[in-house]
Design a protein around this motif. Structure first.
Motif, PDB file in Angstrom:
ATOM      1  N   ASN A   1      46.386   9.419   2.573  1.00  0.00           N
ATOM      2  CA  ASN A   1      45.010   9.791   2.023  1.00  0.00           C
ATOM      3  C   ASN A   1      44.165   9.184   2.417  1.00  0.00           C
ATOM      4  O   ASN A   1      43.295  10.155   2.053  1.00  0.00           O
ATOM      5  CB  ASN A   1      46.187   9.551   0.587  1.00  0.00           C
TER       6      ASN A   1
ATOM      7  N   ASN B   1      40.839  11.425   3.992  1.00  0.00           N
ATOM      8  CA  ASN B   1      39.694  11.090   3.518  1.00  0.00           C
ATOM      9  C   ASN B   1      38.567  11.098   4.527  1.00  0.00           C
ATOM     10  O   ASN B   1      37.273  10.734   4.562  1.00  0.00           O
ATOM     11  CB  ASN B   1      39.654   9.887   2.034  1.00  0.00           C
TER      12      ASN B   1
ATOM     13  N   GLY C   1      44.349  13.331  -4.373  1.00  0.00           N
ATOM     14  CA  GLY C   1      44.502  12.649  -3.225  1.00  0.00           C
ATOM     15  C   GLY C   1      44.450  11.354  -3.827  1.00  0.00           C
ATOM     16  O   GLY C   1      45.272  10.500  -4.123  1.00  0.00           O
TER      17      GLY C   1
END
Ligand SMILES: Nc1ncnc2c1ncn2[C@@H]1O[C@H](COP(=O)(O)OP(=O)(O)OP(=O)(O)O)[C@@H](O)[C@H]1O
Ligand SMILES: [Mg+2]
Length: 457
Positions: free
Chosen positions: A357, A361, A422
């Motif tokens: 995650n 990102n 997320g």
């Protein structure tokens, strides 16, 4: 017990406490005052009796020339308005004063002192001379017997006791009234709180309560206001969450249905590209429903971790391998930095999910030519610390406090697919390990996600 009943009984208890504290003190003071008044009054009475006796002796001697025939100075107890006193310890006490003639013999017979008894020299220490024309005509011998209250003294003591009892009753009454007033004021914040709790229970909402004094009860009201504001915030955000989820599900589903219907009609050819797009959208929906399931499990406390001792260096290498190609294609350098023999007890799948995650990102927000570094190390003696730092544009402070909210997505994230779950999932998983997940960011200077997990979760 109802809250009203509780407050009432609390009030009664406070009033009783007020009275219970003041009554013994008042009684003690009243008793002391009575004793003091009695002693003073008795002293004054004795003084008067002595002066009357001296005047009596002088008049008698002036009239008769001797002490002969002088009446006893103390009337018998019946005359004093009292029953005859029981002899103390079987002994009859002499009167406080004995009248002696100038030759120190008893002039007026009294208990234990027959008339004519010569007082020995040794006992003449307590003598007072009664003089007439500068000549002693009699002596008064103090026997040391405590003065006995006469009818007047008894009446005075009774009157004073009655007044004091009245004063004590009045003061107790006043203290009960004051107690009622004080407890009414003291319990006012509790009554306010009671109203707030009732409103919250029945309507699910409570207007902010007046916080009043900066004391413990004021603190309680402030805590209640804080709690009710937090409940309101959660209520709104959960309503918002449901609305957003409904939107996130219905929009792509409507589009997908439209596409499928058009393909069925033959108005839209089922090209491999269109089918592949439909598959991506389906994958996204599956991912979204999986994320929601995970969050609801965490909310219900049903999230179980499969803990085992994991080599962190290997775990980070796997993450690097997963994203190596994507990073290379995006023109971003992905580097991993971890000491060789770092081990921790954790759920490798869940921690990998967190790191995927965070790295995803970072990749989403790092432009070509940028750098992403995943680093691991010890934090203190008992914590593992993993950071994912990127050289992207960073996050503005007003967004930074919202990025962990469910479904929140920054404006700049709209160009990349995602649902905004997320980070909240990553934080939930970190907390399930007993750890923390925070984001640090200086706009224009990249973002660093910091994950800490206990070495032995
Ligand atoms: N490294 C980063 N740099 C800049 N902004 C970031 C970074 N990480 C997160 N954000 C911001 O935080 C928002 C929330 O992130 P989060 O991971 O929860 O959702 P998402 O990435 O948009 O969607 P997904 O559910 O697929 O992860 C992002 O939309 C983005 O605006
Ligand atoms: Mg994300």
């Amino acid at each position: 017990m109802t809250t009203r009943g509780m407050s009432r009984s609390l009030r009664t208890r406070l009033i009783v406490a007020f009275a219970a504290v003041s009554l013994p003190v008042l009684l003690l003071f009243a008793g002391g005052a009575l004793l003091y008044a009695r002693t003073v009054y008795l002293g004054l009475r004795q003084q008067t009796v002595r002066e009357e006796l001296v005047a009596n002796i002088r008049t008698h001697v002036q009239l008769t020339g001797s002490l002969e025939g002088l009446r006893p100075q103390e009337p018998p107890p019946e005359e004093r308005g009292q029953p005859p006193t029981a002899p103390s310890r079987g002994r009859v006490e002499p009167p406080p004063l004995i009248v002696l003639d100038p030759q120190f013999r008893v002039a007026v017979a009294a208990t234990g002192h027959p008339q004519g008894l010569l007082i020995p020299v040794a006992d003449r220490g307590n003598l007072t001379a009664v003089t007439l024309n500068a000549r002693p005509v009699a002596y008064l011998l103090s026997t040391g017997t405590p003065p006995r209250p006469d009818a007047q003294t008894t009446a005075f003591v009774r009157r004073t006791a009655g007044l004091l009892l009245l004063a004590v009753s009045l003061a107790t009454g006043i203290s009960v009234l004051l107690g009622a007033w004080f407890s009414h004021r003291l319990l006012a914040p509790l009554r306010t709180l009671q109203g707030g709790v009732r409103a919250l229970t029945t309507t699910g909402q409570a207007a902010p309560l007046p916080e009043g004094q900066p004391d413990e009860l004021g603190e309680l009201l402030r805590a209640f206001n804080g709690m009710s504001a937090e409940l309101e915030r959660r209520r709104i955000s959960s309503r918002q969450f449901s609305a957003d989820i409904a939107h996130d599900l219905s929009t792509p589903l409507t589009v997908m249905r439209g596409t499928l219907e058009a393909m069925k009609d033959g108005t839209l050819p089922a090209t491999p590209e269109r089918l592949s797009r439909l598959q991506t959208q389906t994958d996204h929906m599956i991912q979204l429903s999986g994320d929601l399931r995970l969050l609801s499990m965490a909310d219900a406390g049903d999230l179980t971790l499969k803990l085992r001792t994991v080599n962190i260096t290997e775990l980070l290498s796997d993450v690097e391998e997963t994203f190596f190609e994507v990073a290379r294609d995006g023109g971003v350098i992905l580097g991993v930095n971890a000491p060789p023999d770092l081990h921790a007890q954790l759920d490798p799948l869940r921690v990998t999910q967190i790191l995927h995650n965070l790295v995803q990102n970072a990749l989403n927000h790092t432009p070509r030519g940028g750098l992403i570094t995943v680093a691991a190390g010890l934090h203190g003696v008992a914590q593992l610390r993993i950071t994912v730092a990127d050289s992207g544009p960073g996050i503005p402070p007003e967004q930074l406090e919202r990025v962990f909210d469910r479904l929140y997505r920054g404006d700049d994230a709209r160009s990349v697919p995602g649902s905004g779950l997320g980070l909240s999932i990553a934080r939930t998983l970190a907390e399930a390990h007993g750890g923390t997940l925070t984001l640090e960011s200086v706009p224009g200077n990249g973002t660093t996600a910091v994950l800490t997990v206990p070495l032995n979760s």
